[in-house]
Structure formats: structure tokens, C-alpha cells
Write a protein that holds these residues in place. Structure first.
Motif, PDB file in Angstrom:
ATOM      1  N   ARG A 190     -13.029   2.368   3.893  1.00 36.84           N
ATOM      2  CA  ARG A 190     -12.836   1.877   2.526  1.00 36.84           C
ATOM      3  C   ARG A 190     -11.905   0.675   2.561  1.00 36.84           C
ATOM      4  O   ARG A 190     -11.158   0.484   3.517  1.00 36.84           O
ATOM      5  N   LEU A 191     -11.921  -0.103   1.503  1.00 35.63           N
ATOM      6  CA  LEU A 191     -11.005  -1.243   1.380  1.00 35.63           C
ATOM      7  C   LEU A 191      -9.951  -0.899   0.323  1.00 35.63           C
ATOM      8  O   LEU A 191     -10.275  -0.262  -0.682  1.00 35.63           O
ATOM      9  N   PRO A 192      -8.702  -1.339   0.526  1.00 32.89           N
ATOM     10  CA  PRO A 192      -7.694  -1.069  -0.499  1.00 32.89           C
ATOM     11  C   PRO A 192      -7.951  -1.920  -1.745  1.00 32.89           C
ATOM     12  O   PRO A 192      -8.176  -3.123  -1.633  1.00 32.89           O
ATOM     13  N   LYS A 193      -7.931  -1.259  -2.894  1.00 29.41           N
ATOM     14  CA  LYS A 193      -8.247  -1.981  -4.137  1.00 29.41           C
ATOM     15  C   LYS A 193      -7.296  -1.576  -5.245  1.00 29.41           C
ATOM     16  O   LYS A 193      -6.687  -0.495  -5.191  1.00 29.41           O
ATOM     17  N   THR A 194      -7.243  -2.429  -6.250  1.00 34.15           N
ATOM     18  CA  THR A 194      -6.519  -2.028  -7.468  1.00 34.15           C
ATOM     19  C   THR A 194      -7.449  -1.116  -8.269  1.00 34.15           C
ATOM     20  O   THR A 194      -8.649  -1.038  -7.991  1.00 34.15           O
ATOM     21  N   ARG A 195      -6.884  -0.495  -9.306  1.00 33.55           N
ATOM     22  CA  ARG A 195      -7.717   0.383 -10.129  1.00 33.55           C
ATOM     23  C   ARG A 195      -8.841  -0.383 -10.804  1.00 33.55           C
ATOM     24  O   ARG A 195      -9.886   0.158 -11.105  1.00 33.55           O
ATOM     25  N   SER A 196      -8.629  -1.709 -10.997  1.00 41.58           N
ATOM     26  CA  SER A 196      -9.707  -2.488 -11.625  1.00 41.58           C
ATOM     27  C   SER A 196     -10.693  -3.032 -10.591  1.00 41.58           C
ATOM     28  O   SER A 196     -11.605  -3.780 -10.928  1.00 41.58           O
ATOM     29  N   GLY A 197     -10.483  -2.669  -9.318  1.00 38.01           N
ATOM     30  CA  GLY A 197     -11.486  -3.010  -8.302  1.00 38.01           C
ATOM     31  C   GLY A 197     -11.219  -4.276  -7.515  1.00 38.01           C
ATOM     32  O   GLY A 197     -12.063  -4.719  -6.748  1.00 38.01           O
ATOM     33  N   ILE A 247      -9.804  -6.374  -4.533  1.00 40.25           N
ATOM     34  CA  ILE A 247      -9.398  -6.055  -3.151  1.00 40.25           C
ATOM     35  C   ILE A 247      -8.006  -6.627  -2.892  1.00 40.25           C
ATOM     36  O   ILE A 247      -7.738  -7.793  -3.193  1.00 40.25           O
ATOM     37  N   LEU A 248      -7.141  -5.826  -2.308  1.00 42.95           N
ATOM     38  CA  LEU A 248      -5.744  -6.235  -2.103  1.00 42.95           C
ATOM     39  C   LEU A 248      -5.600  -6.979  -0.771  1.00 42.95           C
ATOM     40  O   LEU A 248      -5.022  -6.475   0.196  1.00 42.95           O
ATOM     41  N   ARG A 249      -6.122  -8.195  -0.740  1.00 44.30           N
ATOM     42  CA  ARG A 249      -6.133  -8.957   0.521  1.00 44.30           C
ATOM     43  C   ARG A 249      -4.718  -9.316   0.994  1.00 44.30           C
ATOM     44  O   ARG A 249      -4.445  -9.305   2.191  1.00 44.30           O
ATOM     45  N   GLY A 250      -3.841  -9.617   0.036  1.00 48.57           N
ATOM     46  CA  GLY A 250      -2.476 -10.010   0.394  1.00 48.57           C
ATOM     47  C   GLY A 250      -1.768  -8.896   1.160  1.00 48.57           C
ATOM     48  O   GLY A 250      -1.085  -9.139   2.163  1.00 48.57           O
ATOM     49  N   MET A 259       4.353  -1.286  -2.150  1.00 49.39           N
ATOM     50  CA  MET A 259       3.139  -0.631  -2.645  1.00 49.39           C
ATOM     51  C   MET A 259       2.857  -1.118  -4.070  1.00 49.39           C
ATOM     52  O   MET A 259       3.675  -0.937  -4.966  1.00 49.39           O
ATOM     53  N   PRO A 260       1.715  -1.759  -4.311  1.00 48.93           N
ATOM     54  CA  PRO A 260       1.469  -2.238  -5.677  1.00 48.93           C
ATOM     55  C   PRO A 260       1.250  -1.072  -6.644  1.00 48.93           C
ATOM     56  O   PRO A 260       0.572  -0.096  -6.292  1.00 48.93           O
ATOM     57  N   ASP A 285      -5.795   3.936  -4.456  1.00 52.56           N
ATOM     58  CA  ASP A 285      -5.510   5.076  -3.580  1.00 52.56           C
ATOM     59  C   ASP A 285      -4.606   4.618  -2.426  1.00 52.56           C
ATOM     60  O   ASP A 285      -5.098   4.014  -1.458  1.00 52.56           O
ATOM     61  N   PRO A 286      -3.310   4.902  -2.516  1.00 53.83           N
ATOM     62  CA  PRO A 286      -2.364   4.404  -1.506  1.00 53.83           C
ATOM     63  C   PRO A 286      -2.709   4.838  -0.078  1.00 53.83           C
ATOM     64  O   PRO A 286      -2.369   4.147   0.881  1.00 53.83           O
ATOM     65  N   ALA A 287      -3.409   5.964   0.080  1.00 50.67           N
ATOM     66  CA  ALA A 287      -3.691   6.472   1.431  1.00 50.67           C
ATOM     67  C   ALA A 287      -4.509   5.468   2.248  1.00 50.67           C
ATOM     68  O   ALA A 287      -4.441   5.452   3.478  1.00 50.67           O
ATOM     69  N   ILE A 288      -5.272   4.612   1.561  1.00 40.76           N
ATOM     70  CA  ILE A 288      -6.137   3.674   2.303  1.00 40.76           C
ATOM     71  C   ILE A 288      -5.298   2.730   3.165  1.00 40.76           C
ATOM     72  O   ILE A 288      -5.710   2.337   4.251  1.00 40.76           O
ATOM     73  N   LEU A 289      -4.094   2.394   2.679  1.00 45.91           N
ATOM     74  CA  LEU A 289      -3.277   1.445   3.440  1.00 45.91           C
ATOM     75  C   LEU A 289      -2.927   2.015   4.812  1.00 45.91           C
ATOM     76  O   LEU A 289      -2.917   1.297   5.818  1.00 45.91           O
ATOM     77  N   GLY A 290      -2.650   3.318   4.871  1.00 46.47           N
ATOM     78  CA  GLY A 290      -2.350   3.986   6.149  1.00 46.47           C
ATOM     79  C   GLY A 290      -3.558   3.909   7.078  1.00 46.47           C
ATOM     80  O   GLY A 290      -3.427   3.639   8.279  1.00 46.47           O
ATOM     81  N   GLU A 291      -4.735   4.108   6.510  1.00 43.66           N
ATOM     82  CA  GLU A 291      -5.961   4.047   7.336  1.00 43.66           C
ATOM     83  C   GLU A 291      -6.136   2.643   7.921  1.00 43.66           C
ATOM     84  O   GLU A 291      -6.470   2.477   9.087  1.00 43.66           O
ATOM     85  N   ILE A 292      -5.894   1.647   7.075  1.00 46.76           N
ATOM     86  CA  ILE A 292      -6.063   0.256   7.536  1.00 46.76           C
ATOM     87  C   ILE A 292      -5.056  -0.031   8.664  1.00 46.76           C
ATOM     88  O   ILE A 292      -5.399  -0.608   9.700  1.00 46.76           O
TER      89      ILE A 292
END
Ligand code: COA
Ligand code: AMP
Length: 631
Positions: free
Chosen positions: A580-587, A589-592, A605-606, A611-618
Motif C-alpha cells: 500500500r502507499l501512505p495516503k491522507t484520508r482524502s487520498g 499520496i504522502l510523497r514528502g 506523523m501527519p 493509516d500510520p502503520a503503512i509508514l512502518g511497512e515502507i
């Protein structure tokens, strides 16, 4: 006169400043006015002047009795070829090619695409177009056929002038098959092609459409210079925006000549007869302004160098060229110095050459990191001048004006705004912010002569991309700071444009290519830090549900696809498959954040993250391939 006097002189009387500067070029009809401000936010310069760029770059030097002066030195450590063209020879070649083009119906306002490597004929082709009022659009050789096709589609050229090949260390790249493929892909078909047959590759020619350069010019009558209006376009140069559709920057003729002439002395300290070398490529704006037009307008000698800073044959190549041709001012990108420094950390090669002719070293194209500047200062032992500009501006927005006054150098800063540019830092709401605080770097309108007038066939896009976020200002797309002494520092882009080895690339364009892979459901491309190239692109691929193919295979196919569709210059070699890609609730993508994770930097953490867990996966995925390393 001090820099401060010159800058204040411009500020108090911009009209007078630029009209005086306009005296340095020859006019068919001199302008009665400098600025045309009748249609804001669009502005023009020297609109009622009539002139010709080729006359100013070539003919007038011959007419003044300087035909024997060397205009172009060609040095190709890749092929071993060396040569010189005097101004008289350049006039002969240029007017003959111009004559051949006009005999085939190319005239004022027609577009001509030039797809050539670093050979003197590339300059001859540009100048021949300028001579007959045709608008050239040079496409960098490292772009693949589909990118060339996009430019053909947009510019609708009457003709293409190409070389049979370009030569990179260790491989010869046949250009003509790419031209053929691009014409095939484009719905617009140019009427004819002129092909410079290089000894390394004899390109097959299409009967009735393609002409070999030598035969094409052999019986041509030399053409005279055609007078053009001050605002008539000299060229279109495509540059990366945030989408796959590049922006066709339109360069008006008169203001470009006037501003470039001003910069040659004021910034680079170059006058007629001096040797100036810009180790860039004609495909980039630096090549247009400082390999072709500015040095020739000034009656100086320019060097067309077909080589790399290292490996052709070694890290001493630059110093050899400077010694051999007695170069006075030298201009390159910081990445070239990083490449040299990596191979020759102690500067052993520098010591082997006599660099006594060299007065200044100029860097641009990307942020000049202090380590690189210090290394260059220590070893080359001349002032190392960082200066900041863009394809859109055509010349430096901020620089250290060595030809007026060398200001104290601050590491990490391209020094101060040049006359013509009122540079300010604004916050997101468009308000000026205090010295020392980071914000959007903007230029108060009007921009000076030489800067873009619009985007080709896309005036609305010009206004929406550059003139809308901050009304009354041009948005540079860069973020930066001005300190209490007025020194500017450029820190990052505010958009999705990345800078790879001084080349400006669009992550959006790469995402469009990746998304076209049948197994890719979603993707993102970011720019990660790289010790040599400044930034490198990195792709994140989410595969379609149910896709059971080997992810490694898909990853490799994606790397190949970007090379085929955009070109080797994209340097796209790293892609990872993620769930998955980290995204805001409005969809969004949190490229920064992904960039910060890849670079091993701390991040906040914005609040809007889905879903904050995605950042750990990345982070886990990236650390498994050597990224996301802290400290
Ligand atoms: N035609 C075809 N391919 C080209 C090309 C051209 N004109 N120019 C570059 N490429 C290819 C290269 O061969 C390379 O391919 P590869 O992936 O097979 O190795 C790829 O595009 C990337 O090229 P480049 O960015 O030049 O990287 P490099 O690894 O070959 O060299 C540097 C690294 C630092 C030496 C080199 O980037 C450099 O000299 N940079 C200076 C940049 C510069 O002057 N920029 C102008 C802005 S001011
Ligand atoms: P280009 O249009 O390819 O010349 O790229 C222009 C962009 O490169 C600018 O908007 C900056 O992001 C970056 N750039 C160019 N020169 C500098 C510099 N001296 N310092 C920092 N960034 C630079």
C-alpha cells in the motif's frame, strides 16, 4: 560601480536600464520602448524593435572585421575529434544551411526540431533557424522516442534536423531510428528531415523525406538574415512540469539577446575574444544560453565539448580542456564536480595542468552543496560561484556578478538577485515573511527581458502554473530563504519536479509510465538523495489484486519501461513493490514523508494520515534495500 549601485540603478529606472543594455545589440529597427505592460500579467520587452539573433551572434562579428576569430572550439574526448570554426566559417555554414532550409519552404515562425549531440553542427542548426526566423526546439539526446514524439506533436515542426548518432562512453546510440519511431508515434508528420551522418553510424534515409546534411547544403544558396519582431520566438525549449506533458517554454528574441549580452560581462566577466566554456549540453537551457547564444553574441569563443567529467578518459579532462584552450570562465553543474571529487579526492589531476587562464568557476543546475564548493575552491583555486536559474528565465535570477564586483561568497547561497529580478519569499498565504524564514521563492512581475513570454500553445497553462498562486508574482517552484544580508538560498522544489545530475525531471511523468504497466494498480515516484547525482528517482509499485507474477520480474519490466518511454536520462533504476502507499484520508499520496523515510530523516506523523502503520511497512521495505538508514 558596485553591485548595489547597479541593482538600485535598475530598480529606480528599469526602462532606462534595459534600453541602455539594448544598445549592445544591432537592430534593424531599434525599439522605442523597453517594457510592454499593456496586457498584465503577460509582459513583453522590446516589442517594436526589429532584429535577428543570428546576425548578432555571427554576421556582425564578421562585418566588424573579426571573421578570423575562433567562434567554436570542438573537443570530443569520446571520439578523439578536435576542431575549430572561425566566425567567418560559422557564417558560411550557417547561411548555407539556412538557405537550404528556406529553399525547402521553412520560413518565419515555422518550427524545426533539432535532435543532436554535442557537435558544432548543433549550433549551426540553431543559428540557421534563427537566421530565417524559424523557431528551433532542441530535444536532449538522452530522451527516448516517445518523449521526442510528444514534442513533435506539440511543436508541429516543418522539419527535423538530427544526427545519425550520439556517443556515450562505451556505446554509440543511433538517433535516426528514434527519430523514425517518434515520427511514427506522432500524428503530426514533419515534411522532411536533415541528417548529419557521423562516421560512427550511417543512418538509413527515407527516400523523398530524409536528406543527408552534406548533400542538403552542398548546392544551397546562402540565405540572408530575416528581420523578426522583438517578441517573435527564437526557440521553444521543453522542460519538465508536474505531469507527463512537458512545458514548451517560449523564448522571445530581442529580450533574450539583450539580457544575455548583459550577463556575459556583468556575471561571467567575458568580453569579445575571451574563451568561455560551459560543459553542459545543447539540449538544456544552459546549452542554449551559454554554449550557443551568449558567448557568440559577445564575440567570444565557445567550446562544444562531447565528453563527461570522468571516464573520458579520466578525471583530468576538464583541466586539460581549460589548459589547452586557455578558458577564462568555466560553467558546469555541481554533480560534475562530485563525480571528479569521487575519483580524484586529493586533486592529483588538477595539479597536472596549467589553469592560470581560469578566473572563475560557475555552478548551476542544482543546489551546490558546500562540500563540493570547498573542494573546488581548494583545488582549482579560483572563486567558485553558485548561481540559480531555470529554463523559464534563460539566465541567472541570482548570482555573484563577478564582472561588476565579486561579493563575499556564502557557502550554500547563489548570492543575490540580479538586476531585473525582484526576488521575494512569501508564505502560503502570499504574505512576505521575515528574513531567514523558509518560504516560496517568487519574482515580482514583470520578469526581466529574456525570460519566457508564455508556454507554446498553452497560455492558460502558463498563467495557471506560474502566475496564479501568488497574484502579481511569478512562482519559481523553488522554496528558499533570504537572509538579513540579502543572500538567497534555494532549498528544495515545492512541486513534484526532481533534479537528477542537474537534469530536471518530472516524477509525475514517470508515474504515468509506471501506471501503464498492466500489473501495476497504483504507484508513486519520489526523489531520494544521492551522493553523486543529488537526487535519484525511486518508484513504489502496488500490484493489481490477484496478480501472481514474480514481483521482481515486474519491477525489472518497470525499470525498462521508463527507460524506453522517457529515456536513459531519467536514471530510473530503483523500484520497490509495496502492498500500500501512505495516503491522507482524502487520498493524497504522502510523497514528502516517503522521501524523508528513504533518506533516513526524522518526520512528523501527519494528522491527516489514513493509516500510520503503512509508514512502518515502507521503512522496512526501504531498509531491506539499503535506504532509510538513520545517522
Ligand atoms: N544521449 C543518450 N543517452 C544519454 C545522453 C545523450 N545525450 N546523455 C546521457 N545519456 C545516458 C547516459 O549514458 C546514462 O545511461 P546509463 O543509464 O546507460 O548509464 C544515463 O543517460 C544517465 O546519464 P548521466 O546523467 O549523464 O549519468 P552518468 O552516470 O553517465 O554520468 C555524471 C554522471 C555526473 C558524470 C553526469 O551526469 C554529468 O556529467 N553531469 C553533468 C550534468 C550537466 O552538465 N547538466 C547540465 C545542467 S547545467
Ligand atoms: P532547469 O530548468 O532544468 O534549469 O532547472 C531549474 C531548477 O533547478 C530550479 O528551479 C532549481 O530547483 C534547480 N536549480 C538550478 N540552479 C540551482 C542552484 N544554483 N541552486 C539550487 N537549485 C538550483
Amino acid at each position: 560601480m558596485s553591485y548595489r549601485d547597479v541593482y538600485e540603478g535598475w530598480k529606480s529606472d528599469p526602462e532606462g536600464f534595459w534600453l541602455k543594455a539594448a544598445d549592445t545589440i544591432d537592430w534593424v529597427t531599434p525599439p522605442t520602448k523597453a517594457l510592454d505592460d499593456t496586457n498584465p500579467p503577460l509582459y513583453g520587452w522590446f516589442a517594436d524593435g526589429v532584429c535577428n539573433a543570428c546576425h548578432n551572434a555571427v554576421d556582425r562579428h564578421v562585418e566588424a572585421g573579426n571573421g578570423d576569430r575562433v567562434a567554436i572550439i570542438y573537443d570530443s574526448p569520446i571520439t578523439g575529434a578536435k576542431g575549430k570554426l572561425t566566425y567567418a566559417e560559422l557564417l558560411e555554414q550557417t547561411s548555407r544551411l539556412a538557405g537550404a532550409l528556406s529553399a525547402k519552404g521553412v520560413g518565419k515562425g515555422d518550427r524545426v526540431i533539432v535532435y543532436m549531440p554535442m557537435v558544432p553542427e548543433a549550433l549551426v542548426a540553431m543559428l540557421a533557424c534563427a537566421r530565417i526566423g524559424a523557431v528551433h526546439s532542441v530535444v536532449f539526446g538522452g530522451f527516448a522516442a516517445p518523449e521526442l514524439a510528444v514534442r513533435i506533436e506539440d511543436a508541429k515542426p516543418k522539419a527535423i534536423i538530427a544526427s545519425s548518432c550520439g556517443i556515450e562512453p562505451g556505446r554509440v546510440i543511433a538517433y535516426k531510428p528514434m527519430v523514425d519511431q517518434a515520427i511514427e508515434l506522432s500524428s503530426h508528420k514533419p515534411e522532411f528531415c536533415v541528417v548529419l551522418q557521423r562516421p560512427q553510424v550511417e543512418a538509413p534515409l527515407v527516400e523523398g523525406r530524409d536528406y543527408a546534411w552534406d548533400a542538403f547544403v552542398a548546392s544551397a544558396e546562402p540565405a540572408p538574415c530575416v528581420p523578426v519582431g522583438g517578441m517573435d520566438p527564437l526557440y521553444i525549449l521543453y522542460t519538465s512540469g508536474t505531469t507527463g506533458q512537458p512545458k514548451g517554454v517560449v523564448r522571445p528574441t530581442a529580450g533574450y539577446m539583450v539580457s544575455l549580452m548583459w550577463t556575459m560581462k556583468a556575471i561571467y566577466d567575458i568580453e569579445a575574444g575571451d574563451v568561455f566554456w560551459s560543459a553542459s549540453d545543447v539540449g538544456w537551457v544552459v546549452g542554449h544560453s551559454y554554449i550557443c547564444y551568449a558567448p557568440l553574441l559577445a564575440g567570444a569563443t565557445t567550446i562544444v565539448f562531447e565528453g563527461k567529467p570522468v571516464g573520458t578518459p579520466d578525471a583530468g579532462t576538464f583541466w586539460r580542456v581549460i589548459e589547452e584552450y586557455r578558458v577564462k570562465s568555466f560553467f558546469t553543474a555541481p554533480t560534475a564536480f562530485r563525480a571528479i571529487k569521487r575519483e580524484d579526492p586529493a586533486g592529483e589531476f588538477v595539479k597536472k595542468y596549467d589553469l592560470s587562464s581560469l578566473k572563475f568557476l560557475f555552478l548551476a543546475g542544482e543546489r551546490a552543496d558546500p562540500d563540493t564548493i570547498v573542494w573546488a575552491q581548494d583545488h582549482v583555486k579560483v572563486p567558485v560561484i553558485d548561481h540559480w536559474w531555470q529554463t523559464e528565465t534563460g539566465w541567472a535570477i541570482a548570482a555573484n556578478p563577478a564582472g561588476i564586483e565579486l561579493l563575499p561568497i556564502k557557502l550554500g547561497s547563489p548570492t543575490m538577485a540580479m538586476p531585473g529580478y525582484d526576488v521575494q519569499i512569501l508564505n502560503d498565504e502570499g504574505h512576505p515573511i521575515p528574513a531567514g524564514e523558509l518560504g516560496a521563492v517568487v519574482i515580482k512581475l514583470p520578469m526581466p527581458p529574456g525570460t519566457l513570454s508564455t508556454l507554446w500553445n498553452a497560455e492558460k497553462r502558463y498563467i495557471s502554473s506560474y502566475l496564479t498562486t501568488f497574484p502579481g508574482y511569478y512562482e519559481t517552484g523553488d522554496a528558499g530563504v533570504i537572509d538579513a544580508d540579502g543572500y538567497l538560498a534555494i532549498m528544495a522544489r515545492t512541486d513534484d519536479v526532481i533534479n537528477v545530475a542537474g537534469h530536471r525531471l518530472s516524477t509525475g511523468a514517470m508515474e504515468e509510465v509506471l501506471a501503464s504497466h498492466p500489473d501495476v494498480a497504483e504507484c508513486a515516484v519520489i526523489g531520494v538523495s544521492d551522493a553523486l547525482k543529488g537526487q535519484l528517482p525511486m518508484g513504489f509499485l502496488c500490484l493489481n489484486k490477484g496478480c501472481d507474477r514474480d514481483p521482481e520480474e515486474i519491477r525489472k519490466e518497470c525499470v525498462k519501461l521508463v527507460r524506453e518511454k522517457i529515456g536513459p536520462v531519467a536514471a530510473f533504476k530503483t523500484a520497490v513493490v509495496v502492498d500500500r502507499l501512505p495516503k491522507t484520508r482524502s487520498g493524497k499520496i504522502l510523497r514528502g514523508i516517503m522521501v524523508r523515510i528513504a533518506d533516513g530523516q526524522d518526520y512528523k506523523m501527519p494528522a491527516t494520515i489514513d493509516d500510520p502503520a503503512i509508514l512502518g511497512e515502507i521503512e522496512e521495505t526501504l531498509s531491506s534495500i539499503g535506504y532509510a538508514q538513520h545517522g
